[in-house]
Design an enzyme around this catalytic site. Structure first.
Site, PDB file in Angstrom:
ATOM      1  N   LYS A  52       0.842  -1.208   0.000  1.00 38.78           N
ATOM      2  CA  LYS A  52       0.000   0.000   0.000  1.00 38.78           C
ATOM      3  C   LYS A  52       0.875   1.255   0.000  1.00 38.78           C
ATOM      4  O   LYS A  52       0.634   2.199  -0.743  1.00 38.78           O
ATOM      5  CB  LYS A  52      -0.947  -0.012   1.209  1.00 38.78           C
ATOM      6  CG  LYS A  52      -2.070  -1.038   1.070  1.00 38.78           C
ATOM      7  CD  LYS A  52      -2.908  -1.207   2.328  1.00 38.78           C
ATOM      8  CE  LYS A  52      -3.926  -2.329   2.127  1.00 38.78           C
ATOM      9  NZ  LYS A  52      -4.775  -2.606   3.293  1.00 38.78           N
ATOM     10  N   GLN A  96      -5.132  -1.790   9.504  1.00 33.54           N
ATOM     11  CA  GLN A  96      -4.948  -3.082   8.831  1.00 33.54           C
ATOM     12  C   GLN A  96      -5.513  -4.196   9.706  1.00 33.54           C
ATOM     13  O   GLN A  96      -5.233  -4.254  10.907  1.00 33.54           O
ATOM     14  CB  GLN A  96      -3.449  -3.302   8.542  1.00 33.54           C
ATOM     15  CG  GLN A  96      -3.145  -4.510   7.692  1.00 33.54           C
ATOM     16  CD  GLN A  96      -3.696  -4.434   6.267  1.00 33.54           C
ATOM     17  OE1 GLN A  96      -3.821  -3.344   5.700  1.00 33.54           O
ATOM     18  NE2 GLN A  96      -4.043  -5.558   5.691  1.00 33.54           N
ATOM     19  N   ASP A 119     -11.310   2.683   3.760  1.00 32.53           N
ATOM     20  CA  ASP A 119     -11.587   1.243   3.648  1.00 32.53           C
ATOM     21  C   ASP A 119     -13.093   0.970   3.616  1.00 32.53           C
ATOM     22  O   ASP A 119     -13.520  -0.133   3.279  1.00 32.53           O
ATOM     23  CB  ASP A 119     -10.997   0.495   4.859  1.00 32.53           C
ATOM     24  CG  ASP A 119      -9.761  -0.325   4.494  1.00 32.53           C
ATOM     25  OD1 ASP A 119      -9.539  -0.569   3.301  1.00 32.53           O
ATOM     26  OD2 ASP A 119      -9.029  -0.723   5.431  1.00 32.53           O
TER      27      ASP A 119
HETATM   28  N1  GUN Z   1      -7.030  -7.148   5.740  1.00 31.70           N
HETATM   29  C1  GUN Z   1      -7.330  -7.858   4.633  1.00 31.70           C
HETATM   30  N2  GUN Z   1      -7.854  -7.049   3.687  1.00 31.70           N
HETATM   31  C2  GUN Z   1      -7.886  -5.812   4.207  1.00 31.70           C
HETATM   32  C3  GUN Z   1      -8.331  -4.548   3.713  1.00 31.70           C
HETATM   33  O1  GUN Z   1      -8.808  -4.387   2.596  1.00 31.70           O
HETATM   34  N3  GUN Z   1      -8.197  -3.504   4.574  1.00 31.70           N
HETATM   35  C4  GUN Z   1      -7.682  -3.655   5.823  1.00 31.70           C
HETATM   36  N4  GUN Z   1      -7.614  -2.571   6.581  1.00 31.70           N
HETATM   37  N5  GUN Z   1      -7.286  -4.796   6.317  1.00 31.70           N
HETATM   38  C5  GUN Z   1      -7.382  -5.874   5.499  1.00 31.70           C
END
Ligand code: GUN
Length: 286
Positions: A52, A96, A119
């Site tokens: 990211k 996350q 998100d």
């Molecule tokens: N863990 C797995 N996929 C994601 C996601 O799209 N966002 C976040 N914050 N955690 C994740």
């Protein structure tokens, strides 16, 4: 059979975002900012967060990662979220997942400013999504919608089946498809006979995390198949769909890797730019 190439599309989207972000900087002196909170040292989460941050750098988004130890207290994370919520230069904030067991995930997600919730996991934004209102949609299902659209696929009137009903993938996927005019079956752990649903589907979307789950006898001839699963088998990345036997039956199918995965990060960047475009309004109101 045509491949739905998320890698190629994500590169095109990122190039477009890079231009838009450069223009935003020039015309309004805004550099979009994204904060990521990473708790503990889960290897997959660390890799996702790295990817990211790298993608942010590629397109000109400023990013900051707050890394916290596995043993962190809830209050410390909450304090970090509050700080980011009030930082006028950070437009997006994500925590996350997964989180350590001592942490109350819902309380954290509910403390994120809804205008920075890139998100789309805050119950407010989640609710807006289900109500068919303008919102931040979660990045993976949003990426699936973009991938279908870019390949000229309209879901309106299609019988769709989503397998896997997580809050991150399956549920928001079902909402986006429903909002776009599909008739959606949402299968979950207690579904009696999954194959009875998948076999009816013009569009099958699978996000469970179980290699080998979807075999050719479960797929309608000519179906569009989207595989969101990411599994490692003998050190090799694969999805939930047995690609080699299912692909010949499909009109379209996503590969793993190179299908939905790259789209998720591209959509995170899109959501961050979307938040940054309203920065002045948000900062005035906060
Ligand atoms: N863990 C797995 N996929 C994601 C996601 O799209 N966002 C976040 N914050 N955690 C994740």
């Amino acid at each position: 059979m045509q491949l739905l190439d998320g890698k190629k599309l994500s590169i095109e989207i990122k190039a477009d975002l890079k231009d838009k972000i450069a223009e935003l900087k020039q015309t309004r002196q805004i550099v979009p900012g994204l904060a990521v909170i990473l708790v503990g040292s889960d290897a997959a989460s660390e890799l996702y967060v790295q990817m990211k941050a790298k993608a942010c750098e590629e397109v000109g988004v400023y990013s900051v990662v707050h890394k916290m130890p596995e043993s962190v207290r809830q209050e410390e994370i909450l304090e970090t979220i509050r700080m980011i919520n009030h930082n006028p230069y950070l437009d997006g904030l994500l925590v996350q997942l997964p989180l350590p067991t001592q942490i109350d995930k819902t309380a954290l997600l509910e403390s994120i400013a809804v205008t920075k919730d890139v998100d789309g996991f805050h119950p407010y934004n989640f609710g807006r999504l289900f109500a068919g209102l303008e919102t931040f949609a979660p990045c993976t299902p949003l990426g699936v919608m973009r991938l279908l659209e870019a390949n000229g696929i309209s879901v309106r009137g299609l019988d769709a089946c989503v397998v896997g009903a997580s809050n991150i993938v399956g549920k928001p996927m079902a909402a986006l498809l429903h909002n776009a005019g599909a008739t959606v079956d949402l299968c979950h752990i207690a579904t009696k006979e999954i194959a009875a649903h998948t076999r009816r589907a013009d569009l099958l979307v699978v996000g469970v995390g179980k290699a080998g789950l979807i075999t050719k006898d479960m797929v309608k001839e000519g179906a569009i198949v989207v595989d969101i699963g990411t599994n490692k088998v003998d050190g090799k990345l694969c999805g939930d769909v047995v690609f080699d036997e299912v692909a010949p039956r499909c009109s379209f199918i996503t590969p793993v890797p190179g299908g939905v995965g790259p789209m998720t990060i591209a959509m995170l960047l899109c959501n961050t730019l979307k938040a940054a475009l309203s920065r002045e309004i948000h900062n005035k109101n906060s």
